[in-house]
Design an enzyme around this catalytic site. Structure first.
Site, PDB file in Angstrom:
ATOM      1  N   ASN A  62       0.827  -1.204   0.000  1.00  0.00           N
ATOM      2  CA  ASN A  62       0.000   0.000   0.000  1.00  0.00           C
ATOM      3  C   ASN A  62       0.861   1.254   0.000  1.00  0.00           C
ATOM      4  O   ASN A  62       1.913   1.319   0.640  1.00  0.00           O
ATOM      5  CB  ASN A  62      -1.035   0.008   1.141  1.00  0.00           C
ATOM      6  CG  ASN A  62      -0.507  -0.283   2.510  1.00  0.00           C
ATOM      7  OD1 ASN A  62       0.468  -1.011   2.674  1.00  0.00           O
ATOM      8  ND2 ASN A  62      -1.146   0.264   3.514  1.00  0.00           N
ATOM      9  N   GLN A  63       0.418   2.217  -0.769  1.00  0.00           N
ATOM     10  CA  GLN A  63       1.108   3.486  -0.954  1.00  0.00           C
ATOM     11  C   GLN A  63       0.146   4.591  -0.548  1.00  0.00           C
ATOM     12  O   GLN A  63      -0.819   4.875  -1.259  1.00  0.00           O
ATOM     13  CB  GLN A  63       1.530   3.649  -2.425  1.00  0.00           C
ATOM     14  CG  GLN A  63       2.552   2.629  -2.888  1.00  0.00           C
ATOM     15  CD  GLN A  63       3.883   2.773  -2.158  1.00  0.00           C
ATOM     16  OE1 GLN A  63       4.384   3.882  -1.986  1.00  0.00           O
ATOM     17  NE2 GLN A  63       4.457   1.663  -1.726  1.00  0.00           N
ATOM     18  N   GLU A  64       0.414   5.196   0.614  1.00  0.00           N
ATOM     19  CA  GLU A  64      -0.501   6.225   1.109  1.00  0.00           C
ATOM     20  C   GLU A  64      -0.066   7.609   0.650  1.00  0.00           C
ATOM     21  O   GLU A  64       1.017   7.788   0.071  1.00  0.00           O
ATOM     22  CB  GLU A  64      -0.594   6.120   2.640  1.00  0.00           C
ATOM     23  CG  GLU A  64      -1.204   4.781   3.039  1.00  0.00           C
ATOM     24  CD  GLU A  64      -1.501   4.646   4.518  1.00  0.00           C
ATOM     25  OE1 GLU A  64      -1.054   5.496   5.329  1.00  0.00           O
ATOM     26  OE2 GLU A  64      -2.197   3.675   4.874  1.00  0.00           O
ATOM     27  N   ASN A  65      -0.928   8.581   0.898  1.00  0.00           N
ATOM     28  CA  ASN A  65      -0.677   9.939   0.428  1.00  0.00           C
ATOM     29  C   ASN A  65      -1.260  10.929   1.436  1.00  0.00           C
ATOM     30  O   ASN A  65      -2.308  10.635   2.035  1.00  0.00           O
ATOM     31  CB  ASN A  65      -1.354  10.115  -0.948  1.00  0.00           C
ATOM     32  CG  ASN A  65      -0.899  11.368  -1.648  1.00  0.00           C
ATOM     33  OD1 ASN A  65      -1.322  12.468  -1.315  1.00  0.00           O
ATOM     34  ND2 ASN A  65      -0.025  11.204  -2.616  1.00  0.00           N
ATOM     35  N   ALA A  66      -0.597  12.088   1.573  1.00  0.00           N
ATOM     36  CA  ALA A  66      -1.100  13.124   2.482  1.00  0.00           C
ATOM     37  C   ALA A  66      -2.523  13.522   2.102  1.00  0.00           C
ATOM     38  O   ALA A  66      -3.329  13.887   2.965  1.00  0.00           O
ATOM     39  CB  ALA A  66      -0.180  14.340   2.443  1.00  0.00           C
ATOM     40  N   SER A  67      -2.818  13.434   0.826  1.00  0.00           N
ATOM     41  CA  SER A  67      -4.203  13.579   0.369  1.00  0.00           C
ATOM     42  C   SER A  67      -4.785  12.166   0.360  1.00  0.00           C
ATOM     43  O   SER A  67      -4.621  11.407  -0.608  1.00  0.00           O
ATOM     44  CB  SER A  67      -4.225  14.199  -1.029  1.00  0.00           C
ATOM     45  OG  SER A  67      -5.536  14.158  -1.520  1.00  0.00           O
ATOM     46  N   TYR A  68      -5.380  11.759   1.452  1.00  0.00           N
ATOM     47  CA  TYR A  68      -5.689  10.349   1.726  1.00  0.00           C
ATOM     48  C   TYR A  68      -6.253   9.546   0.543  1.00  0.00           C
ATOM     49  O   TYR A  68      -5.791   8.450   0.264  1.00  0.00           O
ATOM     50  CB  TYR A  68      -6.634  10.221   2.931  1.00  0.00           C
ATOM     51  CG  TYR A  68      -6.025  10.589   4.269  1.00  0.00           C
ATOM     52  CD1 TYR A  68      -4.731  11.104   4.375  1.00  0.00           C
ATOM     53  CD2 TYR A  68      -6.753  10.444   5.441  1.00  0.00           C
ATOM     54  CE1 TYR A  68      -4.189  11.462   5.596  1.00  0.00           C
ATOM     55  CE2 TYR A  68      -6.217  10.791   6.675  1.00  0.00           C
ATOM     56  CZ  TYR A  68      -4.936  11.300   6.746  1.00  0.00           C
ATOM     57  OH  TYR A  68      -4.397  11.645   7.957  1.00  0.00           O
ATOM     58  N   GLU A  75      -3.001  -4.617  -3.100  1.00  0.00           N
ATOM     59  CA  GLU A  75      -3.492  -5.548  -4.125  1.00  0.00           C
ATOM     60  C   GLU A  75      -3.589  -4.858  -5.475  1.00  0.00           C
ATOM     61  O   GLU A  75      -3.244  -5.421  -6.514  1.00  0.00           O
ATOM     62  CB  GLU A  75      -4.882  -6.088  -3.735  1.00  0.00           C
ATOM     63  CG  GLU A  75      -4.917  -6.893  -2.452  1.00  0.00           C
ATOM     64  CD  GLU A  75      -5.176  -6.036  -1.211  1.00  0.00           C
ATOM     65  OE1 GLU A  75      -4.695  -4.883  -1.144  1.00  0.00           O
ATOM     66  OE2 GLU A  75      -5.861  -6.535  -0.306  1.00  0.00           O
ATOM     67  N   CYS A 112     -10.068  -5.417   0.537  1.00  0.00           N
ATOM     68  CA  CYS A 112     -11.206  -4.489   0.598  1.00  0.00           C
ATOM     69  C   CYS A 112     -12.075  -4.638  -0.652  1.00  0.00           C
ATOM     70  O   CYS A 112     -11.680  -5.272  -1.641  1.00  0.00           O
ATOM     71  CB  CYS A 112     -10.713  -3.051   0.752  1.00  0.00           C
ATOM     72  SG  CYS A 112     -10.118  -2.320  -0.789  1.00  0.00           S
TER      73      CYS A 112
HETATM   74  N1  THU Z   1      -5.319  -1.501   2.435  1.00  0.00           N
HETATM   75  C1  THU Z   1      -4.760  -2.323   1.496  1.00  0.00           C
HETATM   76  O1  THU Z   1      -3.617  -2.114   1.057  1.00  0.00           O
HETATM   77  N2  THU Z   1      -5.488  -3.363   1.065  1.00  0.00           N
HETATM   78  C2  THU Z   1      -6.741  -3.668   1.489  1.00  0.00           C
HETATM   79  O2  THU Z   1      -7.361  -4.578   0.959  1.00  0.00           O
HETATM   80  C3  THU Z   1      -7.327  -2.941   2.607  1.00  0.00           C
HETATM   81  C4  THU Z   1      -6.635  -1.700   2.990  1.00  0.00           C
HETATM   82  C5  THU Z   1      -4.545  -0.362   2.887  1.00  0.00           C
HETATM   83  C6  THU Z   1      -5.106   0.975   2.443  1.00  0.00           C
HETATM   84  C7  THU Z   1      -4.558   1.910   3.505  1.00  0.00           C
HETATM   85  O3  THU Z   1      -3.241   2.292   3.125  1.00  0.00           O
HETATM   86  C8  THU Z   1      -4.446   1.019   4.750  1.00  0.00           C
HETATM   87  O4  THU Z   1      -4.508  -0.311   4.295  1.00  0.00           O
HETATM   88  C9  THU Z   1      -5.557   1.268   5.766  1.00  0.00           C
HETATM   89  O5  THU Z   1      -6.808   1.188   5.183  1.00  0.00           O
END
Ligand code: THU
Length: 160
Positions: A62-68, A75, A112
């Protein structure tokens, strides 16, 4: 009016020791990918590893961002890379390892809804099932023989 019941089957393994070596290897790749996740906002790290029909393993996290909302799940990071780089190669299976940095997650964490929809797209495209294995940081491993089991009543191109 009639009632329609929808059934899904999942297999739950007590631990990695119950799984074949090639699946353990894929889960290990997902675990390694998870360690490199960029998740400074949620502190929830996810790794995914995809086995292709040409024997290659593609990983993502997972790659998050300051702009959620600009962030992306593990995946989809992995499967979109596969779609971009190996558009004609079938996907055999995906392993997903997920957990919070705050507490050790020991139960299987399913993908998810948005990721299920994305994986379903490729399952429909290739017309063969994609096996999905998912787990927390430790403990039980869940397996679905097909993404379709995780997304009943899925929306796909046949409806367009
Ligand atoms: N996340 C995933 O990478 N895969 C999923 O199937 C569920 C959630 C990540 C998104 C976010 O960076 C963090 O988990 C919390 O939701």
């Amino acid at each position: 009016m009639k009632e329609i019941k929808i059934e899904s089957t999942l297999y739950v393994f007590e631990g990695l020791n119950e799984l074949p070596q090639d699946v353990i290897k894929l889960i290990q790749k997902a675990t390694e990918a998870r360690e490199k996740a960029y998740a400074p906002y949620s502190n929830f790290s996810v790794g995914a590893a995809i086995l292709l029909d040409n024997s290659k393993i593609i990983t993502g996290n997972n790659q998050e961002n300051a702009s959620y909302p600009s962030g992306l799940c593990a995946e989809r990071t992995a499967i979109y890379y596969v779609g971009a780089k190996y558009p004609d190669v079938k996907i055999i299976r995906m392993a997903i390892v997920a957990g919070s940095k705050k507490n050790k997650t020991s139960s299987p964490i399913p993908p998810c809804g948005a990721c299920r929809q994305a994986i379903a797209e490729y399952e429909v495209k290739q017309n063969t099932p994609i096996e999905i294995y998912f787990m927390g940081e430790t403990g039980k491993v869940a397996k679905s023989n097909s993404l379709a089991n995780l997304l009943p009543l899925g929306f796909d191109k046949s409806m367009l």
